[in-house]
Enzyme design. Sequence first.
Site, PDB file in Angstrom:
ATOM      1  N   LYS A 107     -17.708  90.553  81.082  1.00 27.26           N
ATOM      2  CA  LYS A 107     -18.127  90.484  82.486  1.00 27.26           C
ATOM      3  C   LYS A 107     -16.931  90.273  83.404  1.00 27.26           C
ATOM      4  CE  LYS A 107     -22.166  88.612  83.408  1.00 27.26           C
ATOM      5  NZ  LYS A 107     -22.538  87.937  82.231  1.00 27.26           N
ATOM      6  N   ARG A 130     -21.192  82.330  86.224  1.00 23.79           N
ATOM      7  CA  ARG A 130     -21.791  83.087  85.121  1.00 23.79           C
ATOM      8  C   ARG A 130     -20.888  83.039  83.898  1.00 23.79           C
ATOM      9  NH1 ARG A 130     -22.958  86.530  89.658  1.00 23.79           N
ATOM     10  NH2 ARG A 130     -25.191  86.954  89.855  1.00 23.79           N
ATOM     11  N   GLY A 173     -27.746  88.508  79.335  1.00 18.75           N
ATOM     12  CA  GLY A 173     -28.858  87.571  79.307  1.00 18.75           C
ATOM     13  C   GLY A 173     -28.789  86.558  78.192  1.00 18.75           C
ATOM     14  N   THR A 218     -26.827  81.564  83.957  1.00 27.98           N
ATOM     15  CA  THR A 218     -26.201  81.800  85.250  1.00 27.98           C
ATOM     16  C   THR A 218     -26.639  80.694  86.210  1.00 27.98           C
ATOM     17  OG1 THR A 218     -26.100  84.204  84.964  1.00 27.98           O
ATOM     18  CG2 THR A 218     -26.126  83.376  87.226  1.00 27.98           C
ATOM     19  N   GLN A 267     -17.714  83.341  91.189  1.00 23.60           N
ATOM     20  CA  GLN A 267     -17.686  84.428  92.167  1.00 23.60           C
ATOM     21  C   GLN A 267     -18.375  83.999  93.456  1.00 23.60           C
ATOM     22  OE1 GLN A 267     -19.822  87.964  90.918  1.00 23.60           O
ATOM     23  NE2 GLN A 267     -18.401  89.291  92.040  1.00 23.60           N
ATOM     24  N   GLU A 292     -25.382  95.586  88.772  1.00 24.54           N
ATOM     25  CA  GLU A 292     -26.053  94.636  89.655  1.00 24.54           C
ATOM     26  C   GLU A 292     -25.423  94.754  91.046  1.00 24.54           C
ATOM     27  OE1 GLU A 292     -26.129  90.655  88.046  1.00 24.54           O
ATOM     28  OE2 GLU A 292     -26.287  91.424  85.993  1.00 24.54           O
ATOM     29  N   HIS A 335     -43.933 116.500  53.422  1.00 16.62           N
ATOM     30  CA  HIS A 335     -44.009 116.092  52.024  1.00 16.62           C
ATOM     31  C   HIS A 335     -45.059 115.029  51.748  1.00 16.62           C
ATOM     32  CE1 HIS A 335     -42.927 113.030  49.011  1.00 16.62           C
ATOM     33  NE2 HIS A 335     -42.865 114.076  48.225  1.00 16.62           N
TER      34      HIS A 335
END
Length: 893
Positions: free
Chosen positions: A22, A115, A130, A134, A181, A295, A845
Amino acid sequence: MNGMVLDFERIDKNSLSLVGGKGANLGEMTQAGLPVPSGFCVTTEAYSAFIGQSAEMAGYFRQLDLVREDQLQEIASLGSAIREHLISLPIPEYIRSAIADGLRRSGKERAYAVRSSATAEDLPTASFAGQQDTYLNVCGEEQLMLAIRKCWASLFTDRAISYRAKNRFDHRAVLLSVVVQQMVFPEVSGIMFTADPISGHRGTLTIDASFGLGEALVSGLVSADLYQVRSGELISKKIARKKLAIFGLPEGGTITRELAPEEQERQALGDPQIMELAALGEKIKRHYGSDQDIEWCFAEGRFYIVQSRPITSLYPLAHVSAPPGESPHLLISFGHQQMMTDAIKPMGLSLLRTMFPFGKSTVRAESKYTVTAGGRMFIDITPLLSLKLARILFPKLVSGIDEMIGSGVAEFVQRDSFVRHLPRVPGLKEQVAGFAGRILLRGARNLLFAPVSKGHPTVNAYIEASARQGKSRLSGVTGPERVARIQEQIGALLRMMFLELMPYPLSGILSSRIIRALSDRWLGEPDIVHVLNKSLPGNVTSEMGLIIGDLADIARPYPQVIELIRSSEPKLFRQRLRQVEGGDAFGLAWDRLMEKYGMRSPGEIDVTRPRWRDDPGTLLPSIESHLRSMQPGEHRSKFAQGAEEAEAAERDVLARLRAQPLGWLKARLMSRGIRVFRGMMGLREHPKYLMMQHFGMIREALCDEGRLLAESGVLKDAEDVFYLSLDELLQLTRGERPAGLEHLLDQRKQEFERYRTLTPPRLMTSEGEIVTGRRKQQDAPEGALLGTPVSAGVVEGIARVVLRPEEAKLSKGEIMIAPFTDPGWTPLFHSAVGLVMEVGGLMTHGAVVAREYGLPAVVGIDRATELIRDGDRIRLDGTRGYVLVLERNGKQP
């Protein structure tokens, strides 16, 4: 700034080991000038130093090594203990100081999203999306330090531990970075896929959008608008009712609010914004060179990209060479036709592509009408479908192989966009008519005039001559001469099989259609053909099953032989037989079986798979199941009983017809049809038997070439030959060793392991779209699993899920649930009272053999081996085509 903290501006794709998938993606996008909110990463070095201060983690890791993916209770207990321990640990002062410096540079007054970013995350072959936690709208230094500790601890959530155990990731090797972030407080946010994640269509960009923060969408709290863009056009909009949204709070954290009624059904993004976002998605896709799961959010009039990762759920694309403007090509799975959908190694695929008789410049070339994707071979049927008659007949033809394939093709050829831009192949109509016409004419001649008694001798003589000639051509030569002869031999095999052998079983198939039509018209009983199908004489695969039953009977008086059959060392089986009582008698019968059938195995269309003569481990469990589930001689008496029932049905039908007006004529026509059916349908398995004769000798030659190349140091291991194509092997035997050979082989081995985990589609296009058909309306109870009925009858019993024959443990009265069956599975049929398969059709078969054995069977139930659990009590209706779970391991479902 130090190695503990890196700003996004100092991070790119080469920073993976320090900042995880990430973090590397965010840095890479920042470097590429994409609109990414600024921030920094707390590196994996900081994580390692943090857990390194713990004296307890070494013990925890040892416990993690022992945990299996399905031990949920153990995982929950161990994960909870590790998380509590890590959250209680203090962050070392020098790491804390580096984080505080990063916070000051980015803006101490701002709110942040925190995250996790694992080193094995957001990779092309694995997505840990996931798996960790977060934390949004984190404000201030103390909240940030706590959120970082929680992120580190979330590497040990239950789902993360189970995921690593399942995918065999070392728990110590997966390190964690933390992304910090700047928060954007969006009006709208969501997810964008640069390919349709449902259909797989690579040209369809899909956008999910809802109001507020994207967490409401990701966590499933709200439905999202769905927009689709293709070729620069907005092709679809579905506006959802969005009752809730998540918003950030000034003091930190988030709140979930209900939207005003007038807002709930408002389009989240306007059409111009949708197109702007789609263009941004295409730019990101071009930058990474692969389809992305992105995202995004929209705030203060502009878009921001919060994250981008590869879409790992898409089935790999088949690369088809087609001029611009041509229709997307339709590709049909070869594995579904051959009842073997497992991944195949490169040499196996190369052999199959060389064997396919059409679209070849020379007999030794690989067919241009075949492509590979995800370790499977697909046949490009698009040129054939340029013929109008083929668009009508082909779906009906393949429905006998797999109903869903036939339905899917029938629906796809109705698309105007497909038909309008179909390629035109000059002379194709004449080629198809000439080839198919020869087979049909010979089939019709056998049906109407040829002596039925000559069918089996003629076919057997051809098989013996072909096998003898093939063995002779491959003996006494090595190196490039042997490889070239393999290419020539396999390249000519299928065309000759079609022309020389297929008219015989084809006449049996045609006669079955005539019998069904006439018995329906004259007697009102179209299903009489099911009884006539029992115990067909001369079926080479059914005879193999009977011989294996004989082996079980030979073993019964000898406990030591039975113990060897159950041994965990099957490769030593034949050698150890010489040392036990009864071993000589059993060994003689075993050798006779190997002489005639030793080249067979489960998944036998993959030449790289060991044959029974190489490894009896896939055959011995079938004999052991026979010992447990059958009485002495029962398999022979059942087969004889089936033949008697078929003969009685024939006498009854003919007698009833003779009693009708013009009965002598009706009986004569029906009698001919039944004679042809009973005499020729038993030859249906002979072409595959011949193919396996050649595959057996070719496999031996390939193994020998691999051994020679390994002895000379060209290959590390003799079995590396299976990760080459025939052309590549030819070059190696000529002394032309390409640069980077070892790296290429290692890469292909890794790819093959990944391909083994994939489920191939029946049909897909060159654009990656998975094409699915529709099943006919069926009369079935509520909750039943619907499939295709292929062998009549109803049976109730215990379900036994068999994924591989070597693991089979069938007992008396059990119904076998399998992903597929090919002739290598036939030994198990005697032990079962019914059959359910995920793939197949009326003429594949498993269906043919089930009808011969009188076993009710249903095929084409997707995920049957998952939806039906081992030990469930089920009702199998092979007449109406469904399976109903009656009890889940002794409990009501």
